[in-house]
Scaffold this motif. Sequence first.
Motif, PDB file in Angstrom:
ATOM      1  N   ARG A  44       0.808  -1.212   0.000  1.00 40.38           N
ATOM      2  CA  ARG A  44       0.000   0.000   0.000  1.00 40.38           C
ATOM      3  C   ARG A  44       0.845   1.268   0.000  1.00 40.38           C
ATOM      4  O   ARG A  44       0.443   2.288  -0.585  1.00 40.38           O
ATOM      5  N   LYS A  45       2.025   1.208   0.622  1.00 38.55           N
ATOM      6  CA  LYS A  45       2.894   2.386   0.622  1.00 38.55           C
ATOM      7  C   LYS A  45       3.361   2.712  -0.781  1.00 38.55           C
ATOM      8  O   LYS A  45       3.343   3.868  -1.207  1.00 38.55           O
ATOM      9  N   CYS A  47       1.866   1.799  -3.532  1.00 40.04           N
ATOM     10  CA  CYS A  47       0.686   2.176  -4.316  1.00 40.04           C
ATOM     11  C   CYS A  47       0.349   3.651  -4.131  1.00 40.04           C
ATOM     12  O   CYS A  47       0.096   4.375  -5.102  1.00 40.04           O
ATOM     13  N   ARG A  48       0.349   4.105  -2.886  1.00 42.80           N
ATOM     14  CA  ARG A  48       0.027   5.502  -2.638  1.00 42.80           C
ATOM     15  C   ARG A  48       1.116   6.415  -3.184  1.00 42.80           C
ATOM     16  O   ARG A  48       0.840   7.504  -3.710  1.00 42.80           O
ATOM     17  N   GLN A  52       0.676   9.456  -5.714  1.00 46.26           N
ATOM     18  CA  GLN A  52       1.191  10.782  -5.373  1.00 46.26           C
ATOM     19  C   GLN A  52       2.096  11.317  -6.475  1.00 46.26           C
ATOM     20  O   GLN A  52       2.079  12.506  -6.794  1.00 46.26           O
ATOM     21  N   ILE A  59      -5.207  12.249  -4.683  1.00 47.70           N
ATOM     22  CA  ILE A  59      -4.811  11.715  -3.374  1.00 47.70           C
ATOM     23  C   ILE A  59      -5.887  11.955  -2.306  1.00 47.70           C
ATOM     24  O   ILE A  59      -6.234  11.036  -1.554  1.00 47.70           O
ATOM     25  N   TYR A  62      -8.659   9.466  -3.001  1.00 47.30           N
ATOM     26  CA  TYR A  62      -8.187   8.100  -2.720  1.00 47.30           C
ATOM     27  C   TYR A  62      -8.126   7.839  -1.216  1.00 47.30           C
ATOM     28  O   TYR A  62      -8.621   6.809  -0.731  1.00 47.30           O
ATOM     29  N   ASP A  63      -7.547   8.760  -0.470  1.00 49.36           N
ATOM     30  CA  ASP A  63      -7.440   8.582   0.987  1.00 49.36           C
ATOM     31  C   ASP A  63      -8.821   8.476   1.635  1.00 49.36           C
ATOM     32  O   ASP A  63      -9.027   7.678   2.561  1.00 49.36           O
ATOM     33  N   ALA A  76      -6.551  -0.704   0.121  1.00 49.74           N
ATOM     34  CA  ALA A  76      -5.682   0.373  -0.352  1.00 49.74           C
ATOM     35  C   ALA A  76      -4.964  -0.029  -1.627  1.00 49.74           C
ATOM     36  O   ALA A  76      -4.822   0.780  -2.561  1.00 49.74           O
ATOM     37  N   SER A  80      -5.969   1.656  -5.480  1.00 48.24           N
ATOM     38  CA  SER A  80      -4.934   2.403  -6.195  1.00 48.24           C
ATOM     39  C   SER A  80      -4.841   1.964  -7.647  1.00 48.24           C
ATOM     40  O   SER A  80      -4.457   2.747  -8.512  1.00 48.24           O
TER      41      SER A  80
END
Length: 383
Positions: A44-45, A47-48, A52, A59, A62-63, A76, A80
């Motif tokens: 997930r990190k 992906c975000r 970004q 963002i 998405y969040d 998550a 994404s």
Amino acid sequence: MTTMTFDAVNEATAGPKWHARWQRSWPSYEAWFIASGGDRGPDRKACRAAMQCHMPELIPVYDRLVAITGDTDRAAQFLSTWCPPTYLGGCSLAALADDTGVRLLRNYDLAPDLNEGLLLRSEWTRPVMGMVEFLWGLSDGINDAGLSVALAYGGRSETGEGFGITTILRYVLETCDTVDDALAALRRVPSHMAYNLVLADRAGHTASVEILPGGGVRVMPQAVATNHQSGAARPDGASFTRTYERHAHLTRLDTQAVDLHVEFTSDSLHQDRYGEGFGTLFTAEYDPEACTMRLIWPFEQWHQSLDSFDEGSRLIDFAAAQPGGQAVPVAGPDTPDWAMAAFVDWRAVARDFAAGQGRSIDSYLPTSAPQHSASWQGYLGNA
């Protein structure tokens, strides 16, 4: 399945209505995601971070969506659509502008049980309405500037590092005003698979682009598209989907923009092989000048406008539109288990039909979920 319910939902900011849809659709998507190896994709990190980097304007949306779902790692990753599992489909697209107006048309060809049937109007960053895929992406849609876009699978199963195309369409409509704006965005944001897009805007500009796996676009000379790309090998299932025949028909069209929908509902483009997983679920017509759309079926139409959007549901009986108007079958002990549709080996289906050995789609349904997903492809979502 010969019936399908289409829902029109209006929710400016993602909230209870979107959450209800998530709860309804997520179990099937989650099963597909797991079986297709989605858990082995980027965490997930990563992906975000990808979102970004490439789509920072989305963002906050998405969040919020991830938080609504319960903030799990799998949700998550899934939302994404960064380097997602592969998915396939088939559609016909065209855009035309003349002195009668501007129109973008699409036929969405798939099995009735493999489409969400959701028309969503939102104002996540601006007013947008379109047909939803993967719970927040779009297969086609229009925004308040009149920019319209629709997608078709490009006929190539290879992948590259990139996003699911439905999220890219969402990004285009949330951030762009014109076809030129959209082309610039498409050149920046990589897609994980090959897709064909057709676009139109209020000023009458139209375009067709081939999206390449891992990034890159080719602008085509005519604003039409089906399910193959120029310079590429003959796609799997070309005979089954009749992609070349449909494309040839589109390139020969001699009609006005205001009448383009007539061609898309003709026998040359409208598909009726619902039992084989390839029927036209809807024809969508977009009018960029008026910021309106309509969903078209053989015996019914549904008009919608960004300024006057009507929530509701429509039950469509595809059997009634076929010769003889066959009755809808009643579910019973011998009814196929369509919950296993995500596990069908659709490449095998395409190969069989290309060889003239096709069978009813329900004969390809496994009796249980495969233990190893590497040998088959999930088939949810895009056309």
